[in-house]
Design a protein around this motif. Structure first.
Motif, PDB file in Angstrom:
ATOM      1  N   LYS A   8     -14.284  23.880 -10.750  1.00 37.81           N
ATOM      2  CA  LYS A   8     -14.614  22.782 -11.659  1.00 37.81           C
ATOM      3  C   LYS A   8     -13.388  21.929 -11.959  1.00 37.81           C
ATOM      4  CE  LYS A   8     -18.657  24.451 -14.014  1.00 37.81           C
ATOM      5  NZ  LYS A   8     -19.217  25.719 -14.063  1.00 37.81           N
ATOM      6  N   ALA A   9     -12.270  22.295 -11.352  1.00 41.70           N
ATOM      7  CA  ALA A   9     -11.031  21.538 -11.576  1.00 41.70           C
ATOM      8  C   ALA A   9     -10.522  20.984 -10.248  1.00 41.70           C
ATOM      9  CB  ALA A   9      -9.978  22.460 -12.198  1.00 41.70           C
ATOM     10  N   ILE A  10      -9.919  19.794 -10.304  1.00 41.91           N
ATOM     11  CA  ILE A  10      -9.312  19.226  -9.086  1.00 41.91           C
ATOM     12  C   ILE A  10      -7.880  19.735  -9.013  1.00 41.91           C
ATOM     13  CG2 ILE A  10      -8.605  17.111  -7.897  1.00 41.91           C
ATOM     14  CD1 ILE A  10     -10.665  15.590  -9.398  1.00 41.91           C
ATOM     15  N   VAL A  11      -7.626  20.603  -8.053  1.00 45.05           N
ATOM     16  CA  VAL A  11      -6.279  21.146  -7.908  1.00 45.05           C
ATOM     17  C   VAL A  11      -5.594  20.501  -6.702  1.00 45.05           C
ATOM     18  CG1 VAL A  11      -4.915  23.241  -7.613  1.00 45.05           C
ATOM     19  CG2 VAL A  11      -6.975  23.299  -9.008  1.00 45.05           C
ATOM     20  N   LYS A  12      -6.394  20.261  -5.662  1.00 45.56           N
ATOM     21  CA  LYS A  12      -5.833  19.720  -4.426  1.00 45.56           C
ATOM     22  C   LYS A  12      -6.745  18.599  -3.955  1.00 45.56           C
ATOM     23  CE  LYS A  12      -4.422  21.645   0.055  1.00 45.56           C
ATOM     24  NZ  LYS A  12      -5.486  21.342   0.991  1.00 45.56           N
ATOM     25  N   THR A  13      -6.161  17.500  -3.480  1.00 48.05           N
ATOM     26  CA  THR A  13      -7.001  16.453  -2.895  1.00 48.05           C
ATOM     27  C   THR A  13      -6.539  16.204  -1.467  1.00 48.05           C
ATOM     28  OG1 THR A  13      -5.708  14.458  -3.374  1.00 48.05           O
ATOM     29  CG2 THR A  13      -7.049  15.336  -5.180  1.00 48.05           C
ATOM     30  N   GLN A  62      -6.785   3.544   3.985  1.00 48.96           N
ATOM     31  CA  GLN A  62      -5.683   4.398   3.518  1.00 48.96           C
ATOM     32  C   GLN A  62      -4.508   4.396   4.505  1.00 48.96           C
ATOM     33  OE1 GLN A  62      -6.939   8.200   1.933  1.00 48.96           O
ATOM     34  NE2 GLN A  62      -5.232   9.242   2.937  1.00 48.96           N
ATOM     35  N   LYS A  63      -3.299   4.159   3.976  1.00 49.16           N
ATOM     36  CA  LYS A  63      -2.110   4.157   4.847  1.00 49.16           C
ATOM     37  C   LYS A  63      -1.241   5.390   4.642  1.00 49.16           C
ATOM     38  CE  LYS A  63      -0.307   0.232   6.309  1.00 49.16           C
ATOM     39  NZ  LYS A  63       0.371  -1.070   6.357  1.00 49.16           N
ATOM     40  N   SER A  64      -1.170   5.870   3.399  1.00 49.63           N
ATOM     41  CA  SER A  64      -0.321   7.039   3.123  1.00 49.63           C
ATOM     42  C   SER A  64      -0.750   7.634   1.792  1.00 49.63           C
ATOM     43  CB  SER A  64       1.158   6.622   3.043  1.00 49.63           C
ATOM     44  OG  SER A  64       1.330   5.686   1.987  1.00 49.63           O
ATOM     45  N   VAL A  65      -0.203   8.802   1.494  1.00 50.25           N
ATOM     46  CA  VAL A  65      -0.499   9.442   0.209  1.00 50.25           C
ATOM     47  C   VAL A  65       0.775  10.081  -0.317  1.00 50.25           C
ATOM     48  CG1 VAL A  65      -1.319  11.569   1.307  1.00 50.25           C
ATOM     49  CG2 VAL A  65      -1.998  11.080  -1.017  1.00 50.25           C
ATOM     50  N   TYR A  66       0.975   9.946  -1.630  1.00 51.17           N
ATOM     51  CA  TYR A  66       2.117  10.594  -2.284  1.00 51.17           C
ATOM     52  C   TYR A  66       1.538  11.626  -3.241  1.00 51.17           C
ATOM     53  CZ  TYR A  66       5.575  11.350  -5.959  1.00 51.17           C
ATOM     54  OH  TYR A  66       6.410  11.950  -6.873  1.00 51.17           O
ATOM     55  N   ASP A  78      -2.038  12.437  -7.433  1.00 46.89           N
ATOM     56  CA  ASP A  78      -2.031  12.134  -6.001  1.00 46.89           C
ATOM     57  C   ASP A  78      -2.325  10.641  -5.860  1.00 46.89           C
ATOM     58  OD1 ASP A  78      -1.640  14.815  -5.692  1.00 46.89           O
ATOM     59  OD2 ASP A  78      -3.672  15.270  -5.015  1.00 46.89           O
ATOM     60  N   VAL A  79      -1.404   9.928  -5.221  1.00 44.56           N
ATOM     61  CA  VAL A  79      -1.513   8.468  -5.166  1.00 44.56           C
ATOM     62  C   VAL A  79      -1.717   8.015  -3.725  1.00 44.56           C
ATOM     63  CG1 VAL A  79      -0.422   6.284  -5.815  1.00 44.56           C
ATOM     64  CG2 VAL A  79       0.014   8.334  -7.181  1.00 44.56           C
ATOM     65  N   TYR A  80      -2.850   7.368  -3.485  1.00 43.89           N
ATOM     66  CA  TYR A  80      -3.224   6.915  -2.142  1.00 43.89           C
ATOM     67  C   TYR A  80      -2.930   5.420  -2.001  1.00 43.89           C
ATOM     68  CZ  TYR A  80      -5.588  11.405  -1.582  1.00 43.89           C
ATOM     69  OH  TYR A  80      -5.858  12.753  -1.483  1.00 43.89           O
ATOM     70  N   ASN A  81      -2.211   5.071  -0.938  1.00 43.22           N
ATOM     71  CA  ASN A  81      -1.872   3.680  -0.657  1.00 43.22           C
ATOM     72  C   ASN A  81      -2.981   3.068   0.203  1.00 43.22           C
ATOM     73  OD1 ASN A  81      -0.977   1.353   0.658  1.00 43.22           O
ATOM     74  ND2 ASN A  81       0.997   2.184   1.245  1.00 43.22           N
ATOM     75  N   ILE A  82      -3.604   2.010  -0.318  1.00 43.32           N
ATOM     76  CA  ILE A  82      -4.673   1.334   0.405  1.00 43.32           C
ATOM     77  C   ILE A  82      -4.159  -0.009   0.922  1.00 43.32           C
ATOM     78  CG2 ILE A  82      -7.078   0.510   0.293  1.00 43.32           C
ATOM     79  CD1 ILE A  82      -6.765   3.569  -0.303  1.00 43.32           C
ATOM     80  N   ASN A  83      -3.911  -0.083   2.223  1.00 39.61           N
ATOM     81  CA  ASN A  83      -3.485  -1.337   2.882  1.00 39.61           C
ATOM     82  C   ASN A  83      -2.243  -1.995   2.276  1.00 39.61           C
ATOM     83  OD1 ASN A  83      -5.444  -1.406   4.882  1.00 39.61           O
ATOM     84  ND2 ASN A  83      -6.966  -2.255   3.473  1.00 39.61           N
ATOM     85  N   ASP A  84      -1.370  -1.212   1.627  1.00 40.00           N
ATOM     86  CA  ASP A  84      -0.172  -1.766   0.966  1.00 40.00           C
ATOM     87  C   ASP A  84      -0.515  -2.801  -0.111  1.00 40.00           C
ATOM     88  OD1 ASP A  84       1.582  -0.191   2.407  1.00 40.00           O
ATOM     89  OD2 ASP A  84       1.867  -1.688   3.996  1.00 40.00           O
ATOM     90  N   ASP A  85      -1.765  -2.811  -0.558  1.00 42.49           N
ATOM     91  CA  ASP A  85      -2.198  -3.760  -1.604  1.00 42.49           C
ATOM     92  C   ASP A  85      -2.547  -3.038  -2.898  1.00 42.49           C
ATOM     93  OD1 ASP A  85      -2.100  -6.284  -0.449  1.00 42.49           O
ATOM     94  OD2 ASP A  85      -3.960  -5.935   0.681  1.00 42.49           O
ATOM     95  N   TYR A  86      -3.270  -1.926  -2.738  1.00 42.83           N
ATOM     96  CA  TYR A  86      -3.788  -1.204  -3.904  1.00 42.83           C
ATOM     97  C   TYR A  86      -3.327   0.249  -3.879  1.00 42.83           C
ATOM     98  CZ  TYR A  86      -6.961  -5.185  -3.793  1.00 42.83           C
ATOM     99  OH  TYR A  86      -7.469  -6.449  -3.754  1.00 42.83           O
TER     100      TYR A  86
END
Length: 316
Positions: free
Chosen positions: A3-8, A15-19, A25-33
């Protein structure tokens, strides 16, 4: 199902990359969003604990969203939408390499430094004769460098920031002005809730020549709050203040001989303890915002996030 988000491990459109940070967890969308998924991971002493806390991510995301909206007249911010209770989608900005820490009270690391004879924090002089948890005559700004992943942020002075060319003098003065205005607004909102905003951190970025407030703001993970009721009485008696923060998790770890030192063993997090922490976070939410917390459906939380974000990105 958890019931908890531990891993995404999403693969969103564009999507270009993820930090992956300690909690977000931060997903880079087309270097815009950026799609920021606020997980239910919990960290203390720079260690991510083994179990997630249901609703913690929703609490932090919704507090931050509320305060970003409540301060948008002071400075534009990165938030565009919250398509899911655990997610904020916003502008991708070029991040300034400093964090702006505003302190209204002599407490925490600033008190430890002061007690050891320090009369200057990040180049800001501190008067003699102050006590723990005492309000500064005016809130002070004590910046830190923004460390690379896995490293600690380091205190730095305004002069060093400008000298090293981390931020230009003109822009740094503007970041100072904005940070103090945000802290004033946060303090006013806290006061209405019977709270004292003690200290907090702000992060900024730049897009198309414009300064944006980024990341979270005035959450119990980025800020320290005291309860106003009984503050003066405790202060006069030299007692500890009643805090509204995740301090209770640190205290539980210390009681179980864990402080993140070499050789320390993480205590077992029972289901009962996890439930308690979840309830505390919900209590934090209601105390800070004055709103009733509405629990999102967490029966398929990982899938829910994916569906909501994907649909939203297609609409952009």
């Amino acid at each position: 199902m958890s019931k908890a988000i531990v891993k995404t491990d999403y693969n969103f459109p564009g999507q270009k990359s993820v930090y992956k940070g300690k909690v977000r967890d931060v997903y880079n969308i087309n270097d815009d969003y950026l799609v920021m998924v606020v997980s239910d991971r919990i960290s203390a002493f720079d260690v991510v604990l083994p179990k997630g806390i249901p609703y913690k991510g929703q609490v932090l995301n919704q507090i931050a969203a509320k305060f970003l909206d409540a301060t948008a007249d002071i400075v534009p911010n990165w938030k565009i939408a919250t398509p899911d209770p655990n997610v904020t989608v916003g502008h991708m900005c070029e991040t300034y390499p400093v964090e702006m820490i505003v302190r209204g009270y002599l407490t925490g690391s600033s008190w430890r430094l002061y007690k050891d004879g320090g009369r200057d924090i990040c180049g800001v002089p501190i008067p003699d004769g102050m006590q723990e948890h005492q309000a500064f005559p005016e809130p002070i700004l004590t910046p830190t460098t923004k460390a690379e992943q896995g490293a600690h942020d380091e205190n730095i002075t305004r002069e060093e920031i400008i000298k090293q060319g981390l931020v230009s003098e003109e822009e740094y003065k503007e970041l100072e002005r904005i940070s103090l205005a945000l802290f004033k607004r946060g303090s006013e909102i806290a006061k209405e809730m019977g709270l004292i905003l003690v200290d907090t951190k702000y992060e900024f970025g730049k897009k198309d020549g414009q300064i944006y407030l980024i990341d979270e703001i005035h959450t119990p993970d980025s800020s320290r709050y005291f309860y106003a009721d009984g503050y003066q009485e405790r202060f006069e008696k030299g007692e500890n203040q009643k805090q509204l923060s995740k301090e209770f998790v640190r205290e539980w770890l210390m009681e179980n001989n864990f402080q993140g030192r070499e050789g320390d063993v993480l205590p077992e997090m029972t289901d009962d303890f996890v439930e308690q922490v979840s309830e505390r976070y919900i209590e934090l939410y209601e105390s800070i915002t004055g709103d009733k917390f509405v629990k999102a459906d967490v029966s398929e939380v990982v899938g829910r996030v994916e569906k909501n974000v994907t649909e939203y990105l297609k609409s952009l």
